[in-house]
Scaffold this motif. Structure first.
Motif, PDB file in Angstrom:
ATOM      1  N   ASP A   1      -4.824  -8.395  -0.876  1.00 26.30           N
ATOM      2  CA  ASP A   1      -4.171  -8.543  -2.076  1.00 26.30           C
ATOM      3  C   ASP A   1      -4.618  -8.093  -3.356  1.00 26.30           C
ATOM      4  O   ASP A   1      -4.120  -8.135  -4.158  1.00 26.30           O
ATOM      5  N   SER A   2      -5.794  -7.479  -3.205  1.00 27.91           N
ATOM      6  CA  SER A   2      -6.781  -6.991  -4.426  1.00 27.91           C
ATOM      7  C   SER A   2      -6.715  -5.319  -3.831  1.00 27.91           C
ATOM      8  O   SER A   2      -7.496  -5.168  -3.152  1.00 27.91           O
ATOM      9  N   ARG A   3      -6.454  -4.770  -5.047  1.00 30.85           N
ATOM     10  CA  ARG A   3      -6.760  -3.254  -4.961  1.00 30.85           C
ATOM     11  C   ARG A   3      -8.073  -2.833  -4.822  1.00 30.85           C
ATOM     12  O   ARG A   3      -8.515  -1.959  -3.934  1.00 30.85           O
ATOM     13  N   GLU A   4      -8.967  -3.402  -5.752  1.00 32.10           N
ATOM     14  CA  GLU A   4     -10.405  -3.146  -5.860  1.00 32.10           C
ATOM     15  C   GLU A   4     -11.074  -3.386  -4.466  1.00 32.10           C
ATOM     16  O   GLU A   4     -11.867  -2.568  -4.007  1.00 32.10           O
ATOM     17  N   THR A   5     -10.712  -4.404  -3.943  1.00 31.98           N
ATOM     18  CA  THR A   5     -11.312  -5.165  -2.679  1.00 31.98           C
ATOM     19  C   THR A   5     -10.750  -4.301  -1.347  1.00 31.98           C
ATOM     20  O   THR A   5     -11.659  -3.867  -0.564  1.00 31.98           O
ATOM     21  N   PHE A   6      -9.543  -4.004  -1.519  1.00 27.65           N
ATOM     22  CA  PHE A   6      -8.953  -3.070  -0.516  1.00 27.65           C
ATOM     23  C   PHE A   6      -9.748  -1.771  -0.505  1.00 27.65           C
ATOM     24  O   PHE A   6     -10.012  -1.365   0.627  1.00 27.65           O
ATOM     25  N   GLU A   7      -9.890  -1.170  -1.525  1.00 27.55           N
ATOM     26  CA  GLU A   7     -10.729   0.239  -1.552  1.00 27.55           C
ATOM     27  C   GLU A   7     -12.033   0.255  -1.005  1.00 27.55           C
ATOM     28  O   GLU A   7     -12.478   0.869  -0.301  1.00 27.55           O
ATOM     29  N   LYS A   8     -12.831  -1.059  -1.351  1.00 25.90           N
ATOM     30  CA  LYS A   8     -14.235  -1.123  -0.857  1.00 25.90           C
ATOM     31  C   LYS A   8     -13.991  -1.522   0.735  1.00 25.90           C
ATOM     32  O   LYS A   8     -15.028  -0.930   1.448  1.00 25.90           O
ATOM     33  N   VAL A   9     -13.160  -2.246   1.165  1.00 25.71           N
ATOM     34  CA  VAL A   9     -13.116  -2.636   2.756  1.00 25.71           C
ATOM     35  C   VAL A   9     -12.820  -1.411   3.276  1.00 25.71           C
ATOM     36  O   VAL A   9     -13.335  -1.087   4.351  1.00 25.71           O
ATOM     37  N   ALA A  10     -11.802  -0.645   2.888  1.00 25.91           N
ATOM     38  CA  ALA A  10     -11.394   0.632   3.561  1.00 25.91           C
ATOM     39  C   ALA A  10     -12.415   1.681   3.733  1.00 25.91           C
ATOM     40  O   ALA A  10     -12.815   2.263   4.695  1.00 25.91           O
ATOM     41  N   ARG A  11     -13.196   1.810   2.565  1.00 31.48           N
ATOM     42  CA  ARG A  11     -14.538   2.731   2.689  1.00 31.48           C
ATOM     43  C   ARG A  11     -15.443   2.271   3.734  1.00 31.48           C
ATOM     44  O   ARG A  11     -16.025   2.923   4.659  1.00 31.48           O
ATOM     45  N   PHE A  12     -15.727   0.839   3.641  1.00 28.14           N
ATOM     46  CA  PHE A  12     -16.613   0.198   4.583  1.00 28.14           C
ATOM     47  C   PHE A  12     -16.161   0.421   6.187  1.00 28.14           C
ATOM     48  O   PHE A  12     -16.859   0.721   7.004  1.00 28.14           O
ATOM     49  N   ALA A  13     -14.873   0.071   6.100  1.00 27.44           N
ATOM     50  CA  ALA A  13     -14.490   0.311   7.632  1.00 27.44           C
ATOM     51  C   ALA A  13     -14.388   1.929   8.032  1.00 27.44           C
ATOM     52  O   ALA A  13     -14.596   2.210   9.182  1.00 27.44           O
ATOM     53  N   GLN A  14     -14.118   2.820   7.142  1.00 28.94           N
ATOM     54  CA  GLN A  14     -14.245   4.141   7.625  1.00 28.94           C
ATOM     55  C   GLN A  14     -15.284   4.554   8.132  1.00 28.94           C
ATOM     56  O   GLN A  14     -15.535   5.402   9.087  1.00 28.94           O
ATOM     57  N   LYS A  15     -16.498   4.059   7.342  1.00 29.30           N
ATOM     58  CA  LYS A  15     -17.871   4.444   8.225  1.00 29.30           C
ATOM     59  C   LYS A  15     -18.198   3.454   9.171  1.00 29.30           C
ATOM     60  O   LYS A  15     -18.639   4.059  10.189  1.00 29.30           O
ATOM     61  N   LEU A  16     -17.836   2.396   9.390  1.00 30.08           N
ATOM     62  CA  LEU A  16     -18.318   1.517  10.391  1.00 30.08           C
ATOM     63  C   LEU A  16     -17.530   1.598  11.699  1.00 30.08           C
ATOM     64  O   LEU A  16     -17.756   1.482  12.772  1.00 30.08           O
ATOM     65  N   MET A  17     -15.927   1.680  11.563  1.00 32.21           N
ATOM     66  CA  MET A  17     -15.021   1.609  12.664  1.00 32.21           C
ATOM     67  C   MET A  17     -13.957   2.353  12.316  1.00 32.21           C
ATOM     68  O   MET A  17     -12.900   2.016  12.111  1.00 32.21           O
ATOM     69  N   PRO A  18     -14.200   3.819  12.299  1.00 32.08           N
ATOM     70  CA  PRO A  18     -13.114   4.722  11.719  1.00 32.08           C
ATOM     71  C   PRO A  18     -11.742   4.496  12.536  1.00 32.08           C
ATOM     72  O   PRO A  18     -10.464   4.931  11.897  1.00 32.08           O
ATOM     73  N   ASP A  19     -12.039   3.950  14.034  1.00 33.92           N
ATOM     74  CA  ASP A  19     -10.704   4.048  14.860  1.00 33.92           C
ATOM     75  C   ASP A  19      -9.826   2.770  14.274  1.00 33.92           C
ATOM     76  O   ASP A  19      -8.796   3.010  14.652  1.00 33.92           O
ATOM     77  N   LEU A  20     -10.250   1.973  13.829  1.00 30.93           N
ATOM     78  CA  LEU A  20      -9.608   0.789  13.257  1.00 30.93           C
ATOM     79  C   LEU A  20      -9.143   0.789  11.972  1.00 30.93           C
ATOM     80  O   LEU A  20      -8.405  -0.037  11.126  1.00 30.93           O
TER      81      LEU A  20
END
Length: 491
Positions: free
Chosen positions: A236-255
């Motif tokens: 529910d936080s736009r800032e946290t969402f963007e950080k987590v999305a970038r983190f996940a894209q590097k770590l687990m792009p399939d998910l």
């Protein structure tokens, strides 16, 4: 973990909460506050303050409020060059391992809990998405939750060569099941870089410095809990969402595509009734659908769980009623232990059953419910007294102790003295004070409920006491006094 599992991440300026919802029910809740962030997994350069030979342990200053505890068994001892990895490591005396004033690199394996400081180890471990690096080990282990033997051997084969070349160990996590070798090798490269940076930081750090800090709660949740079975991660936080999305894209792009932002006006935890579930998780009593209920009592030594039939009367006989209630209770207990994050020794008092097969079925139901718990649990058979004893690894405070504090009125006992008991204590204290000190007037200050009971129901006893001591007694109610508090003032 069921396919319809969801992760909900609620972020406010001072607090972050992560809820794991399965089948529409809250199963786990993790909380991180900026004023009291946990230190589990952090690595510090500490300094030995005191060595305790009688405890085979040392207290180490790592910059926290209380000194941390380091047991001899958690210190990596030197292994003879010709010793096999499977051979037990020697357990020398603590005095031969560390000395006062020594600087030492340690990792927190248990947060400070209650009045106890953090627990430490010198056997450093560094987690990533698919692996845990063990720089001081030579073992390559595979999560016991990966059942397929061919898959276990495949994963071990990917990691084994790297472990032998770098003379280190790895644990292959459940998340690695079915993952392509390229992703696992990326994890290995990341961990090797991270341990290199850690060693550089440790060399230049001063005692009490943190040389490695684990990820923030949203990142840890995605790293450890986002699996194929998790349908979505909603933040529910736009800032946290963007950080987590970038983190996940590097770590687990399939998910990474399963992570989404929630921008609705209604709070995200209200949408899924999580707030109501949290409130119920703080109650001692947990109702069962049948009409029975559980009672949780958390103490310093252990947690006890009592099962009662309540309004459930059954249809056949007492044995069948007890069996049906216990089956339902076993499922509920497994969920509540995860939700309340209860650890240590847990004793479950199921309703007495005579049939041995019924006991086995109840035990199997409990074990099946605990299978989804990522925290290590050990369940023992029914004791001669009909109790089930179990342990659940405790690394952080329980939900109750994170969100609550002891009651100011009862100091956490869960009960207070009755008004009648306090009245008789007042009478004894008045008699004692008048005999000990000279006084013309006696005034008693107490809680309004106590004063009302004295003046309305115990007026005859007060008259007898006044005649006995030869002085008038005045009573003054004060809202500031708890029911079991009072003062006798002589003037």
């Amino acid at each position: 973990m069921p396919v319809n599992a969801e992760l909900l991440i609620n972020v406010t300026p001072r607090e972050t909460r992560v809820a794991l919802v399965e089948n529409g029910l809250l199963q786990e809740l993790h909380i991180e506050r900026s004023s009291r962030r946990g230190v589990l997994g952090n690595i510090y350069k500490g300094r030995v303050q005191r060595v305790m030979p009688g405890m085979q342990a040392a207290f180490v200053d790592i910059g926290l409020e209380r000194a941390a505890f380091l047991h001899a068994s958690d210190i990596v001892a030197a292994r003879p060059a010709d010793a096999a990895e499977s051979e037990p490591r020697p357990q020398p005396l603590i005095t031969s391992l560390v000395h006062e004033g020594q600087d030492i690199v340690v990792q927190v394996i248990k947060d400070p809990i209650g009045s106890k400081g953090a627990r430490l180890t010198t056997e450093i471990s560094m987690p990533s998405r698919y692996l845990v690096l063990l720089p001081d080990s030579r073992t390559v282990g595979v999560s016991s939750r990966i059942d397929d033997e061919d898959e276990r051997q495949r994963l071990k084969g990917i990691v084994q060569a790297h472990a032998e070349a770098k003379r280190c160990g790895y644990i292959i996590r459940t998340n690695a099941e079915g993952v392509d070798a390229a992703f696992i090798e990326q994890d290995i490269a990341y961990l090797e870089r991270a341990i290199g940076v850690l060693r550089q930081n440790a060399q230049s750090a001063k005692a009490g410095d943190c040389v490695y800090e684990d990820l923030s709660l949203p990142m840890r949740a995605v790293r450890d809990m986002l699996r194929v079975e998790v349908a979505s991660v909603t933040i529910d936080s736009r800032e946290t969402f963007e950080k987590v999305a970038r983190f996940a894209q590097k770590l687990m792009p399939d998910l990474a595509g399963r992570i989404r932002h929630y921008g609705g006006e209604r709070p995200i935890f209200d949408m899924y009734s999580v707030e109501d579930e949290i409130g119920r998780a703080l109650d001692k009593q947990v109702p069962l659908k049948s009409g029975g209920y559980l009672v949780f009592d958390q103490t310093e030594a252990m947690t006890s769980v009592d099962i009662n039939t309540g309004s459930f009367l059954g249809q056949k006989n007492l044995e069948e009623t007890a069996y049906r209630t216990n089956l339902e209770a076993a499922q509920s207990v497994a969920r509540q232990l995860r939700l309340r994050n209860l650890g240590g020794i847990i004793v479950i008092d199921f309703i007495d059953m005579q049939d041995e097969e019924h006991k086995r079925q109840v035990l199997r139901t409990l074990e099946k419910g605990l299978a989804a718990d990522h925290v290590k649990t050990t369940v023992y058979d029914f004791s001669p007294l009909g109790l089930v004893e179990m342990t659940r690894k405790r690394t952080v405070e329980s939900l109750q102790r994170q969100l609550c504090e002891p009651c100011a009125a009862c100091a956490g006992r869960g009960y207070i003295k009755t008004a009648e008991t306090v009245i008789y204590e007042i009478f004894r204290e008045v008699t004692r004070a008048v005999r000990q000190f000279e006084a013309d007037k006696v005034m008693v200050m107490a809680a309004p409920k106590v004063v009302a009971k004295i003046t309305e129901e115990e007026s005859a006893a007060v008259a007898e006491l006044e005649e006995f001591i030869g002085k008038d007694i005045r009573f003054q109610p004060d809202e500031q006094y708890a029911q079991d508090q009072f003062d006798v003032v002589l003037s």
